[in-house]
Design a protein around this motif. Structure first.
Motif, PDB file in Angstrom:
ATOM      1  N   GLY A 187     -15.680  -3.557  30.766  1.00 49.15           N
ATOM      2  CA  GLY A 187     -15.506  -3.829  31.940  1.00 49.15           C
ATOM      3  C   GLY A 187     -14.348  -3.419  32.670  1.00 49.15           C
ATOM      4  N   ILE A 188     -13.788  -2.343  32.094  1.00 51.59           N
ATOM      5  CA  ILE A 188     -12.440  -2.003  32.679  1.00 51.59           C
ATOM      6  C   ILE A 188     -12.352  -0.631  32.537  1.00 51.59           C
ATOM      7  CG2 ILE A 188     -10.707  -2.263  30.666  1.00 51.59           C
ATOM      8  CD1 ILE A 188     -10.168  -3.725  33.961  1.00 51.59           C
ATOM      9  N   ALA A 189     -11.736   0.393  33.254  1.00 50.61           N
ATOM     10  CA  ALA A 189     -11.396   1.685  33.193  1.00 50.61           C
ATOM     11  C   ALA A 189      -9.986   2.160  33.044  1.00 50.61           C
ATOM     12  CB  ALA A 189     -12.371   2.647  34.012  1.00 50.61           C
ATOM     13  N   ILE A 190      -9.700   2.890  32.157  1.00 52.88           N
ATOM     14  CA  ILE A 190      -8.164   3.184  32.160  1.00 52.88           C
ATOM     15  C   ILE A 190      -8.385   4.896  32.326  1.00 52.88           C
ATOM     16  CG2 ILE A 190      -6.019   3.355  30.977  1.00 52.88           C
ATOM     17  CD1 ILE A 190      -6.802   0.648  29.775  1.00 52.88           C
ATOM     18  N   SER A 191      -7.870   5.590  33.237  1.00 53.89           N
ATOM     19  CA  SER A 191      -7.526   6.821  33.402  1.00 53.89           C
ATOM     20  C   SER A 191      -6.178   7.031  33.491  1.00 53.89           C
ATOM     21  CB  SER A 191      -8.174   7.414  34.791  1.00 53.89           C
ATOM     22  OG  SER A 191      -8.045   8.588  35.063  1.00 53.89           O
ATOM     23  N   ASP A 192      -5.760   7.943  32.286  1.00 56.83           N
ATOM     24  CA  ASP A 192      -4.460   8.273  31.914  1.00 56.83           C
ATOM     25  C   ASP A 192      -3.991   9.716  32.329  1.00 56.83           C
ATOM     26  OD1 ASP A 192      -1.841   8.581  31.016  1.00 56.83           O
ATOM     27  OD2 ASP A 192      -2.236   7.683  29.112  1.00 56.83           O
ATOM     28  N   GLY A 193      -3.230  10.118  33.132  1.00 58.85           N
ATOM     29  CA  GLY A 193      -2.993  11.354  33.300  1.00 58.85           C
ATOM     30  C   GLY A 193      -3.932  12.288  33.822  1.00 58.85           C
ATOM     31  N   GLN A 194      -5.130  12.045  34.398  1.00 61.52           N
ATOM     32  CA  GLN A 194      -6.216  12.951  34.547  1.00 61.52           C
ATOM     33  C   GLN A 194      -5.975  13.765  35.858  1.00 61.52           C
ATOM     34  OE1 GLN A 194     -10.235  12.451  33.325  1.00 61.52           O
ATOM     35  NE2 GLN A 194     -10.008  10.327  33.657  1.00 61.52           N
ATOM     36  N   ILE A 195      -5.496  13.132  36.787  1.00 66.51           N
ATOM     37  CA  ILE A 195      -5.201  13.952  38.047  1.00 66.51           C
ATOM     38  C   ILE A 195      -4.105  14.604  37.802  1.00 66.51           C
ATOM     39  CG2 ILE A 195      -4.930  13.789  40.478  1.00 66.51           C
ATOM     40  CD1 ILE A 195      -7.842  13.706  39.801  1.00 66.51           C
ATOM     41  N   GLU A 196      -2.851  13.728  37.490  1.00 70.49           N
ATOM     42  CA  GLU A 196      -1.471  14.042  37.248  1.00 70.49           C
ATOM     43  C   GLU A 196      -0.912  13.497  35.944  1.00 70.49           C
ATOM     44  OE1 GLU A 196       0.017  14.402  42.105  1.00 70.49           O
ATOM     45  OE2 GLU A 196       0.404  12.577  40.830  1.00 70.49           O
ATOM     46  N   VAL A 198       1.739  12.477  35.502  1.00 66.43           N
ATOM     47  CA  VAL A 198       2.908  11.249  35.489  1.00 66.43           C
ATOM     48  C   VAL A 198       2.125   9.746  36.052  1.00 66.43           C
ATOM     49  CG1 VAL A 198       4.560  13.019  36.232  1.00 66.43           C
ATOM     50  CG2 VAL A 198       2.957  11.962  37.986  1.00 66.43           C
ATOM     51  N   GLY A 199       0.853  10.009  36.252  1.00 67.89           N
ATOM     52  CA  GLY A 199       0.305   8.787  36.623  1.00 67.89           C
ATOM     53  C   GLY A 199      -0.850   8.280  35.644  1.00 67.89           C
ATOM     54  N   LEU A 200      -1.158   7.014  35.781  1.00 67.99           N
ATOM     55  CA  LEU A 200      -2.475   6.347  35.383  1.00 67.99           C
ATOM     56  C   LEU A 200      -2.983   5.459  36.210  1.00 67.99           C
ATOM     57  CD1 LEU A 200      -1.958   3.369  33.956  1.00 67.99           C
ATOM     58  CD2 LEU A 200      -0.716   4.764  32.094  1.00 67.99           C
ATOM     59  N   SER A 201      -4.264   4.912  36.022  1.00 67.77           N
ATOM     60  CA  SER A 201      -4.548   3.734  36.671  1.00 67.77           C
ATOM     61  C   SER A 201      -5.745   2.959  35.870  1.00 67.77           C
ATOM     62  CB  SER A 201      -5.633   4.514  37.902  1.00 67.77           C
ATOM     63  OG  SER A 201      -6.658   4.982  37.460  1.00 67.77           O
ATOM     64  N   VAL A 202      -5.562   1.753  36.354  1.00 65.17           N
ATOM     65  CA  VAL A 202      -6.612   0.640  35.477  1.00 65.17           C
ATOM     66  C   VAL A 202      -7.435   0.186  36.721  1.00 65.17           C
ATOM     67  CG1 VAL A 202      -6.462  -1.498  34.620  1.00 65.17           C
ATOM     68  CG2 VAL A 202      -4.496   0.056  34.288  1.00 65.17           C
ATOM     69  N   ALA A 203      -8.658   0.371  36.508  1.00 62.84           N
ATOM     70  CA  ALA A 203      -9.779   0.064  37.537  1.00 62.84           C
ATOM     71  C   ALA A 203     -10.759  -1.002  37.003  1.00 62.84           C
ATOM     72  CB  ALA A 203     -10.337   1.363  37.788  1.00 62.84           C
ATOM     73  N   ALA A 204     -11.545  -1.495  37.906  1.00 63.41           N
ATOM     74  CA  ALA A 204     -12.624  -2.380  37.510  1.00 63.41           C
ATOM     75  C   ALA A 204     -13.674  -2.679  38.619  1.00 63.41           C
ATOM     76  CB  ALA A 204     -12.292  -3.709  37.475  1.00 63.41           C
ATOM     77  N   PRO A 205     -14.987  -2.300  38.185  1.00 62.59           N
ATOM     78  CA  PRO A 205     -16.000  -2.268  39.224  1.00 62.59           C
ATOM     79  C   PRO A 205     -16.258  -3.457  39.863  1.00 62.59           C
ATOM     80  CG  PRO A 205     -16.876  -2.715  37.145  1.00 62.59           C
ATOM     81  CD  PRO A 205     -15.544  -2.524  36.817  1.00 62.59           C
ATOM     82  N   VAL A 206     -16.510  -3.416  41.380  1.00 61.36           N
ATOM     83  CA  VAL A 206     -16.945  -4.767  42.215  1.00 61.36           C
ATOM     84  C   VAL A 206     -18.472  -4.566  42.501  1.00 61.36           C
ATOM     85  CG1 VAL A 206     -16.747  -5.431  44.508  1.00 61.36           C
ATOM     86  CG2 VAL A 206     -14.679  -4.408  43.283  1.00 61.36           C
ATOM     87  N   PHE A 207     -19.058  -5.878  42.316  1.00 64.48           N
ATOM     88  CA  PHE A 207     -20.640  -5.910  42.451  1.00 64.48           C
ATOM     89  C   PHE A 207     -20.824  -6.675  43.444  1.00 64.48           C
ATOM     90  CE2 PHE A 207     -19.597  -5.433  37.959  1.00 64.48           C
ATOM     91  CZ  PHE A 207     -20.468  -4.509  37.318  1.00 64.48           C
ATOM     92  N   GLY A 208     -21.985  -6.294  44.281  1.00 63.46           N
ATOM     93  CA  GLY A 208     -22.492  -6.640  45.296  1.00 63.46           C
ATOM     94  C   GLY A 208     -23.606  -7.919  45.189  1.00 63.46           C
ATOM     95  N   ALA A 209     -24.316  -8.185  46.203  1.00 62.73           N
ATOM     96  CA  ALA A 209     -25.119  -9.455  46.067  1.00 62.73           C
ATOM     97  C   ALA A 209     -26.394  -9.120  45.087  1.00 62.73           C
ATOM     98  CB  ALA A 209     -25.861  -9.948  47.379  1.00 62.73           C
ATOM     99  N   GLU A 210     -26.602  -7.914  45.108  1.00 64.56           N
ATOM    100  CA  GLU A 210     -27.804  -7.495  44.165  1.00 64.56           C
ATOM    101  C   GLU A 210     -27.444  -7.165  42.611  1.00 64.56           C
ATOM    102  OE1 GLU A 210     -29.729  -4.264  45.950  1.00 64.56           O
ATOM    103  OE2 GLU A 210     -30.649  -5.491  47.570  1.00 64.56           O
ATOM    104  N   ASP A 211     -26.041  -7.392  42.349  1.00 67.25           N
ATOM    105  CA  ASP A 211     -25.424  -7.298  41.031  1.00 67.25           C
ATOM    106  C   ASP A 211     -25.254  -5.580  40.728  1.00 67.25           C
ATOM    107  OD1 ASP A 211     -24.296  -9.262  39.728  1.00 67.25           O
ATOM    108  OD2 ASP A 211     -25.967  -9.869  38.462  1.00 67.25           O
ATOM    109  N   THR A 212     -25.318  -4.884  41.657  1.00 66.48           N
ATOM    110  CA  THR A 212     -25.048  -3.336  41.398  1.00 66.48           C
ATOM    111  C   THR A 212     -23.518  -3.247  41.805  1.00 66.48           C
ATOM    112  OG1 THR A 212     -26.084  -3.050  43.740  1.00 66.48           O
ATOM    113  CG2 THR A 212     -27.405  -2.743  41.866  1.00 66.48           C
TER     114      THR A 212
END
Length: 262
Positions: A187-196, A198-212
């Motif tokens: 349920g979580i994504a970690i992108s480490d050094g993929q674009i640069e 020197v940086g990393l990001s921690v991400a999570a999806p947001v779901f709407g009313a249709e659970d997509t």
């Protein structure tokens, strides 16, 4: 140029090619530069640009160069994933920014890319910007969205060449499939050094009313001296809060399970 229609480009294609010539690196262009970047004759470019200026889609700066006009921003705000989603997410993004003091981002999938709807800046520069796009396979928000995208959308991305930015960039379908499976499970994504590196990001999806999955949020931080797992609870909670506000059934069920609030 992004149009893919066979044969002679239509008038609409040519107009969109002119608009597509602008970028974050080239926000202002001369008429000659527009003609060169679009491959259109100078006379044709002049006619199209004149019409776009009259409608407010382009503006002419004092220097004589052209730039995107505010009218396009007004039109863009009508997009389904536009200001409505951003307005819903903003209180949660602001809380996440206050808690982390880092770059906080909101993005949607426009495969094979992600488009950033909002970014609250931290102390460290990041390559994203509101209104900008980056390849989904190389970003935390992109991985979070691809992991929950319809199978045909994910397969289209997997079938395309994947741009490599650094030695850490995911650039093979096999590796991307494994990463997306991990993201779905955790349920979580970690992108480490993929674009640069020197940086990393921690991400999570947001779901709407249709659970997509309708969007994803992330916190982008310096790679050195950061344990990304420390950011997971805050990112996950913010994504769950936005999902619950959007009426996502899974977020409501999870809210009831952890504390009794729907």
């Amino acid at each position: 140029m992004r149009h893919n229609a066979p044969g002679t480009p239509s008038v609409a294609d040519r107009v969109l090619d002119v608009l597509d010539a602008f970028s974050a690196e080239r926000p202002e262009l001369t008429l000659s530069e527009l003609s060169r970047r679009t491959g259109l004759p100078l006379s044709t470019t002049h006619r199209i640009v004149g019409g776009l200026v009259r409608r407010g889609a382009l503006e002419r700066a004092d220097s004589g160069r052209y730039r995107v006009g505010l009218w396009l921003w007004e039109v863009a705000s009508l997009a389904p994933h536009g200001l409505g989603l951003r307005d819903t997410a903003m209180p949660f993004l602001e809380d996440l920014h206050e808690a982390t003091r880092q770059n906080v981002q909101l993005a949607v999938l426009d495969a094979p890319d992600v488009v950033y709807l909002e970014r609250l800046s931290g102390h460290t520069p990041v390559p994203s910007r509101a209104g900008g796009r980056l390849p989904a396979h190389a970003t935390g928000v992109g991985l979070a969205l691809l992991a929950h995208a319809p199978a045909n959308v994910a397969e289209r991305v997997l079938a395309r060449p994947m741009k490599r930015f650094t030695d850490k960039t995911i650039a093979s379908p096999e590796r991307l499939r494994r990463v997306l499976a991990d993201v779905r499970r955790e349920g979580i994504a970690i992108s480490d050094g993929q674009i640069e590196l020197v940086g990393l990001s921690v991400a999570a999806p947001v779901f709407g009313a249709e659970d997509t999955a309708v969007a994803a949020i992330s916190v982008a931080v310096p790679a050195t001296g950061t344990d990304p797992r420390t950011l997971v609870p805050a990112v996950r909670a913010a994504a769950r809060g936005i999902s619950r506000t959007l009426g996502a059934p899974r977020a409501k069920r999870m809210g009831l399970a952890v504390g009794g609030r729907g």
